[in-house]
Design a protein around this motif. Sequence first.
Motif, mmCIF file in Angstrom:
data_model
loop_
_atom_site.group_PDB
_atom_site.id
_atom_site.type_symbol
_atom_site.label_atom_id
_atom_site.label_comp_id
_atom_site.label_asym_id
_atom_site.label_seq_id
_atom_site.Cartn_x
_atom_site.Cartn_y
_atom_site.Cartn_z
ATOM 1 N N ILE A 23 0.837 -0.938 0.240
ATOM 2 C CA ILE A 23 -0.018 -0.053 -0.046
ATOM 3 C C ILE A 23 1.085 1.176 0.184
ATOM 4 C CG2 ILE A 23 -1.763 1.115 1.055
ATOM 5 C CD1 ILE A 23 -2.708 -1.421 0.179
ATOM 6 N N ASP A 24 1.271 1.865 -1.165
ATOM 7 C CA ASP A 24 2.155 2.840 -1.334
ATOM 8 C C ASP A 24 1.952 4.149 -2.274
ATOM 9 O OD1 ASP A 24 2.423 1.518 -3.794
ATOM 10 O OD2 ASP A 24 4.517 1.086 -3.616
ATOM 11 N N ASN A 25 0.543 3.984 -2.547
ATOM 12 C CA ASN A 25 0.014 5.159 -3.455
ATOM 13 C C ASN A 25 -1.347 5.333 -3.229
ATOM 14 O OD1 ASN A 25 -1.455 3.437 -5.661
ATOM 15 N ND2 ASN A 25 0.430 2.588 -5.750
ATOM 16 N N ILE A 26 -1.913 6.407 -3.805
ATOM 17 C CA ILE A 26 -3.308 6.553 -3.420
ATOM 18 C C ILE A 26 -4.279 5.862 -4.020
ATOM 19 C CG2 ILE A 26 -4.043 8.238 -5.275
ATOM 20 C CD1 ILE A 26 -4.334 9.094 -1.678
ATOM 21 N N GLU A 27 -4.089 5.054 -5.158
ATOM 22 C CA GLU A 27 -4.966 4.185 -5.781
ATOM 23 C C GLU A 27 -4.992 2.869 -4.802
ATOM 24 O OE1 GLU A 27 -7.085 4.598 -8.325
ATOM 25 O OE2 GLU A 27 -6.078 6.946 -8.096
ATOM 26 N N GLU A 28 -3.967 2.589 -4.297
ATOM 27 C CA GLU A 28 -3.900 1.295 -3.369
ATOM 28 C C GLU A 28 -4.598 1.856 -2.111
ATOM 29 O OE1 GLU A 28 -3.009 -1.870 -3.449
ATOM 30 O OE2 GLU A 28 -2.645 -1.646 -5.651
ATOM 31 N N VAL A 29 -4.594 3.061 -1.540
ATOM 32 C CA VAL A 29 -5.288 3.360 -0.510
ATOM 33 C C VAL A 29 -6.641 3.436 -0.542
ATOM 34 C CG1 VAL A 29 -5.740 5.546 1.050
ATOM 35 C CG2 VAL A 29 -3.360 4.866 0.492
ATOM 36 N N LYS A 30 -7.102 3.896 -1.697
ATOM 37 C CA LYS A 30 -8.542 3.683 -2.185
ATOM 38 C C LYS A 30 -9.018 2.303 -2.247
ATOM 39 C CE LYS A 30 -9.871 6.362 -5.578
ATOM 40 N NZ LYS A 30 -9.775 7.049 -6.844
ATOM 41 N N THR A 31 -8.360 1.461 -2.903
ATOM 42 C CA THR A 31 -8.703 0.103 -2.958
ATOM 43 C C THR A 31 -8.880 -0.391 -1.333
ATOM 44 O OG1 THR A 31 -7.727 -0.219 -5.047
ATOM 45 C CG2 THR A 31 -8.235 -2.294 -3.575
ATOM 46 N N TYR A 32 -7.860 -0.100 -0.603
ATOM 47 C CA TYR A 32 -8.035 -0.503 0.653
ATOM 48 C C TYR A 32 -9.158 0.105 1.755
ATOM 49 C CZ TYR A 32 -6.151 -1.795 5.267
ATOM 50 O OH TYR A 32 -6.048 -2.621 6.745
ATOM 51 N N LEU A 33 -9.341 1.179 1.392
ATOM 52 C CA LEU A 33 -10.795 1.696 1.904
ATOM 53 C C LEU A 33 -12.001 1.206 1.667
ATOM 54 C CD1 LEU A 33 -9.289 5.646 2.326
ATOM 55 C CD2 LEU A 33 -9.748 3.802 4.211
ATOM 56 N N ASP A 34 -11.984 0.889 0.135
ATOM 57 C CA ASP A 34 -13.200 0.357 -0.319
ATOM 58 C C ASP A 34 -13.290 -0.910 -0.023
ATOM 59 O OD1 ASP A 34 -13.924 2.628 -1.778
ATOM 60 O OD2 ASP A 34 -12.941 2.094 -3.683
ATOM 61 N N TRP A 35 -12.322 -1.712 0.166
ATOM 62 C CA TRP A 35 -12.364 -3.167 0.800
ATOM 63 C C TRP A 35 -13.063 -3.084 2.263
ATOM 64 C CZ3 TRP A 35 -8.673 -4.960 4.599
ATOM 65 C CH2 TRP A 35 -8.961 -5.945 4.924
ATOM 66 N N SER A 36 -12.294 -2.095 2.975
ATOM 67 C CA SER A 36 -12.571 -2.002 4.178
ATOM 68 C C SER A 36 -14.253 -1.633 4.635
ATOM 69 C CB SER A 36 -11.999 -1.062 4.941
ATOM 70 O OG SER A 36 -10.346 -1.140 5.056
ATOM 71 N N LYS A 37 -14.569 -0.837 3.672
ATOM 72 C CA LYS A 37 -16.057 -0.419 3.748
ATOM 73 C C LYS A 37 -16.922 -1.766 3.516
ATOM 74 C CE LYS A 37 -19.411 2.780 1.869
ATOM 75 N NZ LYS A 37 -19.907 3.124 3.203
ATOM 76 N N ASP A 38 -16.251 -2.658 2.452
ATOM 77 C CA ASP A 38 -17.269 -3.598 2.146
ATOM 78 C C ASP A 38 -17.360 -4.642 3.112
ATOM 79 O OD1 ASP A 38 -17.660 -2.758 -0.376
ATOM 80 O OD2 ASP A 38 -16.176 -3.835 -1.423
ATOM 81 N N ILE A 39 -16.245 -4.877 4.143
ATOM 82 C CA ILE A 39 -16.634 -5.786 5.220
ATOM 83 C C ILE A 39 -16.971 -5.136 6.432
ATOM 84 C CG2 ILE A 39 -14.891 -7.199 4.310
ATOM 85 C CD1 ILE A 39 -12.855 -6.283 6.458
ATOM 86 N N GLY A 40 -17.458 -3.879 6.324
ATOM 87 C CA GLY A 40 -18.167 -3.123 7.548
ATOM 88 C C GLY A 40 -17.278 -2.408 8.527
ATOM 89 N N ILE A 41 -15.906 -2.161 8.071
ATOM 90 C CA ILE A 41 -14.924 -1.491 8.908
ATOM 91 C C ILE A 41 -15.295 0.153 8.703
ATOM 92 C CG2 ILE A 41 -12.314 -0.531 9.307
ATOM 93 C CD1 ILE A 41 -13.158 -3.605 9.981
ATOM 94 N N LYS A 42 -15.407 0.731 9.923
ATOM 95 C CA LYS A 42 -15.697 2.244 9.786
ATOM 96 C C LYS A 42 -14.603 3.192 10.338
ATOM 97 C CE LYS A 42 -20.461 1.040 11.138
ATOM 98 N NZ LYS A 42 -20.356 -0.575 11.411
ATOM 99 N N GLN A 43 -13.430 2.566 10.754
ATOM 100 C CA GLN A 43 -12.147 3.473 11.105
ATOM 101 C C GLN A 43 -11.138 2.689 10.423
ATOM 102 O OE1 GLN A 43 -12.584 5.836 14.568
ATOM 103 N NE2 GLN A 43 -14.036 4.618 15.485
ATOM 104 N N VAL A 44 -10.274 3.787 9.892
ATOM 105 C CA VAL A 44 -9.070 3.108 9.387
ATOM 106 C C VAL A 44 -7.911 4.083 9.706
ATOM 107 C CG1 VAL A 44 -7.632 2.262 7.066
ATOM 108 C CG2 VAL A 44 -10.175 1.564 7.470
ATOM 109 N N GLY A 45 -6.622 3.431 9.885
ATOM 110 C CA GLY A 45 -5.520 4.501 10.125
ATOM 111 C C GLY A 45 -4.486 3.984 9.100
#
Length: 284
Positions: free
Chosen positions: A174-196
Motif C-alpha cells: 500500500i504505497d500510493n493513493i490508488e492502493e489506499v482507495k482500494t484498501y478503503l473500499d475493501w474495508s467499507k465492504d466488510i463493515g470497517i468504519k475506521q482506518v489508520g
Amino acid sequence: MIDSNVCYKCGTPDPMGKKIELTIQLTNKCNCGCTFCSNSNFPDYEFDKNKFIEIFSTLKDNYPIIKVAFTGGEPTLHPLFTEMVSYVRENLSHTRIVINTNGSNLDKLKEISSLKGIEYGISRHHYDEKINAEIFKSRAPCSNEQLAEFTKFLDTTDESNYILMHCNLIKGKIDNIEEVKTYLDWSKDIGIKQVGFVELMPYTQAAKDDKVEVDFLQLPNDYFLLTRFAERKEICKCINFDYKGIKVYNRRMCTSNCRNVPNAPLVYNYNRLSKGFGGDIIWG
C-alpha cells in the motif's frame, strides 16, 4: 475513536500534564515476524500481575487516566490477557481501552466482547490475504472472511465497541493513493468504519528501506470531506479525514522517539513504569 478535530496520535494538548495515557505491554512474544517491528530485538519478560496492580492503583487514585492500551508483541498470547483487560475496565468504567493486535486470535478478543468502550486496533497491512501474510511473515492473522465475521459479531455488542484497522504504508504494497482507495473500499465492504494509515518509523533497516509517503490530499474532493491537521506541526504532519463514511487518519510523525512527543504515554513493561518506550523510569 478517530476525532476529526484532534490528531489521533498526539491527542489533545494537555499543558498541565495531568491527564495520563497508559500503555501496558503484556508480552514481547509474537506469532508473526514483521521486518519493520520495533519490538523484534527485545527479550520477553514475565509480567508481574501484583506489581502492575500496585502501580496502576496508585496512578488511578492520583491522576485521570484517559486511555489504556494493551500491546505487545501480541497481547492476546498472554494467559492473563482477558483477566487484565477486565480488571482495567472494572476499575476505570469510562476510560477508553485499546487492544493493539495482529488479529490472529479473534476468539480471545470475543472473550472481552461483553465489556464496553473497547477499541479493537487490528493491524492489517493489505487487503489481499496472501500479501498480508507475506508482510507478517506468517499465516497467523485471520482471513478476510474471518475478519468480516468478527466485524459483524462486534456490531451485536455494545455500540461503544469498534474496530480501528491499522495499515502500514509499505513500498511495493500500500504505497500510493490508488492502493489506499482500494484498501478503503475493501474495508467499507466488510463493515470497517475506521482506518489508520501509518508511515513506517525507522526502527529497523527494513523499515528504512520500505518507508514511503503518500499524499492523501490527492484523494478526489468527493471523498475528501473533512481534514484537520495536528496543532504541533514540529512533531507531526498527521491528518484526519472522512472517506465514504469511513473515518480515517494518516500518521506522519516527525520524530521516531515517542519520549519527545508531548503527552507521550506512560508505559508499563518489564515490571516498571517509564515515560514512553525506553524513556526515563518513573517506578520500578
